[in-house]
Structures are given as structure tokens and as C-alpha cells.
Design a protein around this motif. Structure first.
Motif, short mmCIF file in Angstrom:
data_model
loop_
_atom_site.label_atom_id
_atom_site.label_comp_id
_atom_site.label_asym_id
_atom_site.label_seq_id
_atom_site.Cartn_x
_atom_site.Cartn_y
_atom_site.Cartn_z
N THR A 144 6.30 23.42 47.03
CA THR A 144 5.69 22.65 46.18
C THR A 144 5.89 21.94 45.70
OG1 THR A 144 4.06 25.26 46.06
CG2 THR A 144 3.74 23.35 44.43
N MET A 145 5.37 20.77 46.22
CA MET A 145 5.62 19.51 44.59
C MET A 145 4.66 19.03 43.70
SD MET A 145 7.53 17.96 47.88
CE MET A 145 7.58 16.31 47.17
N VAL A 146 4.43 19.22 42.22
CA VAL A 146 3.84 18.73 41.76
C VAL A 146 3.82 17.17 41.21
CG1 VAL A 146 2.73 18.65 39.51
CG2 VAL A 146 2.93 20.81 41.10
N PRO A 147 3.58 16.00 41.17
CA PRO A 147 3.50 14.69 40.55
C PRO A 147 4.06 14.57 39.28
CG PRO A 147 1.66 14.72 42.29
CD PRO A 147 2.26 16.15 42.30
N ARG A 148 5.03 14.36 38.92
CA ARG A 148 5.23 14.34 37.32
C ARG A 148 4.38 13.16 37.10
NH1 ARG A 148 9.87 16.97 35.96
NH2 ARG A 148 11.61 17.00 37.50
N ASP A 149 3.84 12.08 37.42
CA ASP A 149 3.65 11.36 37.18
C ASP A 149 1.97 11.45 36.64
OD1 ASP A 149 1.73 8.51 36.74
OD2 ASP A 149 3.45 7.42 36.76
N GLU A 150 0.99 10.86 35.88
CA GLU A 150 -0.62 11.58 35.38
C GLU A 150 -1.06 10.75 36.32
OE1 GLU A 150 -3.76 12.28 31.90
OE2 GLU A 150 -1.54 11.32 31.40
N SER A 151 -1.02 9.78 36.51
CA SER A 151 -1.53 8.85 37.27
C SER A 151 -2.03 9.22 39.00
CB SER A 151 -1.35 6.98 37.07
OG SER A 151 -0.04 7.15 37.48
N VAL A 152 -0.75 10.16 38.81
CA VAL A 152 -0.70 9.90 40.67
C VAL A 152 -1.61 11.27 40.69
CG1 VAL A 152 1.17 10.92 41.43
CG2 VAL A 152 1.71 9.17 41.40
N ARG A 153 -1.01 12.97 39.39
CA ARG A 153 -1.41 13.48 39.47
C ARG A 153 -3.29 13.70 39.35
NH1 ARG A 153 2.14 15.12 35.72
NH2 ARG A 153 0.26 15.66 34.15
N GLY A 154 -3.78 12.66 38.96
CA GLY A 154 -5.57 11.95 39.71
C GLY A 154 -5.54 11.96 40.94
N MET A 155 -4.86 11.41 41.98
CA MET A 155 -5.16 11.25 43.03
C MET A 155 -4.55 12.78 43.79
SD MET A 155 -4.46 7.52 44.13
CE MET A 155 -2.41 7.99 44.02
N LEU A 156 -3.43 13.60 43.68
CA LEU A 156 -2.77 14.63 44.44
C LEU A 156 -2.30 15.44 42.96
CD1 LEU A 156 -1.61 15.76 47.12
CD2 LEU A 156 0.66 14.17 46.58
N ALA A 157 -3.01 16.34 43.33
CA ALA A 157 -2.58 17.48 42.05
C ALA A 157 -1.29 18.52 42.67
CB ALA A 157 -4.11 18.89 41.87
N SER A 158 -1.03 18.37 43.73
CA SER A 158 0.21 19.23 44.53
C SER A 158 0.22 19.10 45.98
CB SER A 158 0.42 20.51 44.25
OG SER A 158 -0.60 21.23 44.68
N LEU A 159 1.53 19.11 46.54
CA LEU A 159 2.33 18.75 48.62
C LEU A 159 2.77 20.25 47.84
CD1 LEU A 159 1.57 16.87 50.91
CD2 LEU A 159 4.29 16.11 49.58
#
Length: 216
Positions: A144-159
Motif C-alpha cells: 500500500t502506497m500513500v502519497p506524501r504530498d498533500e496535493s497528490v493525495r487530493g487526487m489519489l488517496a492510496s495505491l
């Protein structure tokens, strides 16, 4: 469908988080870094809160060293997304021919393609700079990969990348969006270290998939 859901549920129930994912990721990096190419056939399900039924399609993904990737939807419509570290291209099938489109590359899918490329090349060090990575093992292995960048988490919560317990094959990829929508890509056939024919990644006139399947 019920059997598939039951199997996935059973796999989730038996998953155990790995306290220190470092050694597991190092082993995965070692296995993946030796790959030269990957051929994957997939079914994709996009679940949106606005619809009662998921949107489904199927296709083929190709990854070739050093950084070539092809994501082709074969049904119910035809489209090709091609990318490398320098450029991307998009085509749609019209009347038996490919038409190159003005670039409208979906950013989330582009990011996932990039992550899949790095994963299959064993570049986990690069991934850990951009993602917090955790591992759970059991009847399957899930990275499970969670983006560190908050702006990226706005599009992708996790992969989530679901693999065989020994990391010998990729079963599925799940893209979770912040609002609850998600895309699930289920791989039904994987071939590693195949010889991908010239033209498969051509961003001007890509080789037809029938010729690629015949070659691999």
C-alpha cells in the motif's frame, strides 16, 4: 462474481501487517530489478458513487526497460496511452484506424503508470521518496502506497498493489480516491521477460496489438 468477492474478502481477513517492511521491500526490489519487460492483460472496474454499477473495460499493459509503458484499452472501446520519462501520447480507435489525440492524458492514470513502471523495475528507493509504503502478507501480499504530498493525495488517496504471496506475479492494482471512488485493475494474465516487438511504443504510429500478442 460472488465467488470472486468471497475470495478477496477471505484474503483480506488473513492479511497481517508487516511491522518492518524494509526487508520485504528489499527482497521485492531484488526480484523486480532483474525484469526486462512485462506483458499484462487486465479487466478494469471503475466504481463511482454516482452510479450503481461499476464502469468496466479490458485491455493490455506493456512495460519495457528502461522506461517505456503502453496502456491499451481493447473493449468496449479502443484507446492507447503511451509514455516514457520524456513524453506521452494518446490515441483512439476510429473506423479501424488509430487517431492521435490532442494530449488529454489523465493525470492520476499517468501517475499510476509511472508507479507501476518503477515497481516493475525494482525502483522502490525512488517510490519511498514520494510515498509512505506499508506491506501486509498472507494469502496474498499487498503493498500500500500513500502519497506524501498533500496535493497528490487530493487526487489519489492510496495505491494498493496486490501480488502473489511470493511476489511472483501482480494480481491487481487498486486506486483509491479521496471521495470514495476507486478504480480496480485485475490482471488475468502476466508474462515476464518477453520480447516486445519494435513499434509497440511508437508515439507516432503504434504497432497494432494483434501483432504484439502474436510476438509475445
Amino acid at each position: 462474481l460472488l465467488l470472486t468477492c468471497a475470495t478477496v474478502a477471505a484474503a483480506e481477513e488473513t492479511l497481517q501487517p508487516v511491522a518492518d517492511p524494509g526487508p520485504v521491500l528489499q527482497d521485492l526490489q531484488k526480484k523486480m530489478s532483474s525484469l526486462t519487460s512485462v506483458y499484462l492483460e487486465f479487466d478494469q472496474e471503475r466504481t463511482l458513487k454516482l452510479f450503481t454499477e461499476p464502469l468496466k473495460c479490458e485491455g493490455v499493459m506493456l512495460i519495457d526497460r528502461p522506461d517505456q509503458i503502453r496502456w491499451e484499452t481493447t473493449a468496449p472501446y479502443q484507446s492507447i496511452l503511451l509514455g516514457n520519462h520524456k513524453s506521452v501520447a494518446q490515441f483512439e480507435g476510429t473506423d479501424g484506424a488509430w487517431k492521435k489525440l490532442k494530449l488529454g492524458f489523465p493525470q492520476m492514470l499517468k501517475r499510476v503508470m509511472e508507479q507501476m513502471t518503477m515497481m516493475h523495475q525494482g525502483k522502490l528507493d525512488a517510490l519511498t521518496r514520494d510515498f509512505t509504503i506499508s506491506v501486509a502478507t498472507g494469502r496474498v501480499a499487498v503493498v500500500t502506497m500513500v502519497p506524501r504530498d498533500e496535493s497528490v493525495r487530493g487526487m489519489l488517496a492510496s495505491l494498493e498493489i496486490w501480488m502473489q504471496p511470493d511476489f511472483s506475479a501482480t494480481r491487481e492494482v487498486v486506486m483509491n480516491e479521496p471521495g470514495g471512488d476507486r478504480t480496480r485493475i485485475i490482471f488475468r494474465r502476466e508474462k515476464r521477460d518477453v520480447k516486445i516487438p519494435p513499434g509497440a511504443f511508437d508515439q507516432t504510429k503504434p504497432l497494432d496489438m494483434a501483432a504484439i500478442k502474436a510476438a509475445v
